[in-house]
Design a protein around this motif. Structure first.
Motif, short mmCIF file in Angstrom:
data_model
loop_
_atom_site.label_atom_id
_atom_site.label_comp_id
_atom_site.label_asym_id
_atom_site.label_seq_id
_atom_site.Cartn_x
_atom_site.Cartn_y
_atom_site.Cartn_z
N PHE A 210 0.84 -1.21 0.00
CA PHE A 210 0.00 0.00 0.00
C PHE A 210 0.87 1.26 0.00
N MET A 211 1.90 1.27 0.85
CA MET A 211 2.79 2.43 0.93
C MET A 211 3.62 2.59 -0.35
N VAL A 212 4.00 1.49 -0.97
CA VAL A 212 4.76 1.57 -2.22
C VAL A 212 3.93 2.27 -3.30
N VAL A 213 2.62 1.98 -3.33
CA VAL A 213 1.75 2.65 -4.31
C VAL A 213 1.68 4.14 -4.01
N ILE A 214 1.57 4.51 -2.74
CA ILE A 214 1.54 5.93 -2.36
C ILE A 214 2.83 6.61 -2.80
N MET A 215 3.97 5.98 -2.46
CA MET A 215 5.27 6.59 -2.77
C MET A 215 5.53 6.63 -4.28
N ALA A 216 5.07 5.60 -5.00
CA ALA A 216 5.26 5.58 -6.46
C ALA A 216 4.51 6.74 -7.10
N ASN A 217 3.29 7.00 -6.61
CA ASN A 217 2.53 8.12 -7.15
C ASN A 217 3.17 9.46 -6.79
N MET A 218 3.71 9.56 -5.59
CA MET A 218 4.41 10.80 -5.21
C MET A 218 5.67 10.97 -6.06
N GLY A 219 6.40 9.86 -6.24
CA GLY A 219 7.61 9.93 -7.07
C GLY A 219 7.30 10.28 -8.50
N PHE A 220 6.14 9.80 -8.98
CA PHE A 220 5.71 10.05 -10.36
C PHE A 220 5.62 11.55 -10.63
N TRP A 221 5.12 12.31 -9.63
CA TRP A 221 4.91 13.75 -9.82
C TRP A 221 5.90 14.61 -9.05
N ALA A 222 6.94 13.99 -8.48
CA ALA A 222 7.90 14.75 -7.69
C ALA A 222 8.65 15.78 -8.53
N THR A 223 8.90 15.46 -9.80
CA THR A 223 9.58 16.43 -10.66
C THR A 223 8.77 17.71 -10.77
#
Length: 489
Positions: A210-223
């Motif tokens: 669950f946390m990996v999905v949250i972090m992946a989405n945050m990483g996706f738009w971190a730029t």
């Protein structure tokens, strides 16, 4: 370049005036629809559905999207308040030369995103041409599609908004069609899209997934979270408005409502695509689940979506950064071409399979920069900025030969610690970067290198639109005065 830091005053990097801010709440919402429909997000959904049910994937994606949307809105106030782009403001926490190091990382990352999105668009174009004419050469489609997008971006922000106005409603309608097509295919395979999970997890393993999905989405738009000022400087905002929420209404609607809803929908389609055809590759999924005119229209959606995303979220930020590094010798249009070349030579066709793991790493590195910007802008300067000196080679942001060691050390520590805890990388990067920078800058670096806005915290002198200032006018006047002095000498 050696003459008083003229290269810091490249015309493309000067603050945007109040009259130049022409994107309103609806305009940014439309741009977000175009930006957030990114088919690379299919990879997040496809990976997540292996261990989580679709409702849990949706919940995790929504949480991650809202969290990164908060980061975007906070940092975007730099553009709203002062009309400054990301690479220019970065001179404050990193120095007039040090800004280039994290900026290059951001610019290259954006260029790689451009390449990846162009690759998907090219595959879609190739699929359409194959349907209509039997044509089959995806690499030629890739080069032509890249050239068209770069030309569109070189025309400027208003051209991009006009394209988004056209593309957004088409993209929304066809995205719904795409979901229905894939869901029907999954149902025909005997899979209930709301309950099916390939390898169900429980307990701590489920929480980690669950946390990996949250972090992946945050990483996706971190730029974009780091680089939001480059876009937000063009947003309409009222002068002399002291209420932060009223001043940032355009951002709040776009980044906290439109983006989370759109991004979650696309991740959901990626999950359903995996259920339907055991592949999160969007082109492969569509070609297995649709045919004829339906397939052609769905592929057209992919082309429009990638075009709209690339211009706003990838090429403009990357080009602005490369223009900042190159100075007047690298005008915006040339920087656009540089971004395109990097995106092509990155060989994006090799990136999709490792995307989720890459997002966890990227998220930690870039959200550490977001944390540093937050600490510098809100906690230390309290939104007051000596904008004039951002354009002076020998001004207060020169620090030690152009480097702010507090920013560079905080970024290094934040990025390393974030990637020691990849399951929480984006949150760890943000908070560690902010904390370390705050301590180092406030209690060490700014003791050595005094900052005018800290010594004299005057709203009238150092706030932008809140105090009714257009910094561009002040800086251009200084440029004229400097040229007169040089001619007299």
């Amino acid at each position: 370049m050696a003459n008083g830091g003229d290269y810091l005053k490249s015309p493309d990097l000067l603050p945007v005036t109040h009259q130049q801010r022409n994107i309103g709440t609806f305009g940014f919402a439309v741009i977000w629809v175009g930006m957030a429909i990114v088919l690379a997000a299919f990879a997040i959904g496809g990976t997540a559905i292996m261990s989580l049910s679709l409702p849990m994937v949706i919940l995790a994606t929504m949480i991650g999207s809202i969290l990164i949307g908060v980061f975007m809105t906070l940092i975007g106030d730099i553009g709203i308040e002062h009309g400054l782009s990301f690479p220019v403001y970065m001179r404050a926490p990193f120095g007039t030369f040090g800004t280039h190091i994290p900026s290059i990382v951001r610019g290259v990352t954006a260029s790689c995103w451009f390449g990846l999105n162009t690759y998907f668009g090219a595959l879609a174009i190739n699929g359409i041409l194959n349907l209509l004419f039997g044509f089959n050469n995806w690499f030629l489609c890739f080069l032509v599609f890249a050239a068209l997008q770069l030309f569109n971006t070189s025309l400027g922000i208003k051209s991009i908004e006009r394209f988004a106005d056209f593309a957004a409603p088409v993209i929304i309608l066809i995205s719904c069609w795409m979901y229905i097509t894939l869901a029907d295919h999954a149902t025909a395979e005997g899979k209930d899209v709301w309950t099916w999970v390939e390898s169900p997890t429980t307990g701590m393993a489920a929480f980690t997934a669950f946390m990996v999905v949250i972090m992946a989405n945050m990483g996706f738009w971190a730029t974009l979270a780091a680089d939001m000022p480059t876009l937000s400087r063009f947003f309409k905002a009222p002068k002399n408005e002291r209420n932060w929420f009223k001043r940032n209404k355009t951002q709040l609607v776009g980044s906290l409502i439109v983006m989370p809803l759109t991004n979650t929908f696309i991740v959901t389609i990626g999950a359903v695509a995996y259920m339907a055809v055991a592949s999160a590759d969007p082109i492969n999924a569509l070609q297995q689940s649709a045919s004829g005119i339906v397939l052609g229209v769905l592929l057209l959606m992919i082309v429009l979506a990638q075009w709209s995303t690339n211009t706003s979220a990838n090429v403009i930020p990357a080009a602005t950064i490369f223009s900042n590094i190159g100075g007047p010798k690298v005008p915006f249009w040339a920087a656009v071409i540089i971004a395109g070349i990097i995106g092509i030579i990155a060989q994006p066709w090799s990136l999709f399979g490792i995307l989720v793991n890459a997002l966890l790493i990227i998220g930690g590195i870039l959200t550490a920069i977001v944390g540093i910007l937050f600490a510098d802008y809100y906690l230390i300067r309290k939104r007051r900025v000596n904008v004039k000196d951002l354009y002076e080679l020998n001004g207060q942001y020169k620090y030690m030969n152009g480097f702010n060691l507090a920013g560079l050390i905080a970024w290094l520590i934040g990025g390393i610690i974030a990637n020691m805890f990849p399951t929480y990388s984006s949150l760890v990067g943000f908070f560690v970067g902010a904390l370390v920078y705050f301590v180092l800058a406030k209690y060490w670096w700014f003791k050595k290198y005094p900052q005018a806005e800290l010594d004299d915290p005057s709203d009238a002198r150092y706030l932008g639109i809140t105090a009714g200032h257009d910094w561009d006018d002040i800086i251009e006047q200084e440029i004229v005065e400097q040229e007169i002095e040089e001619q007299s000498a």
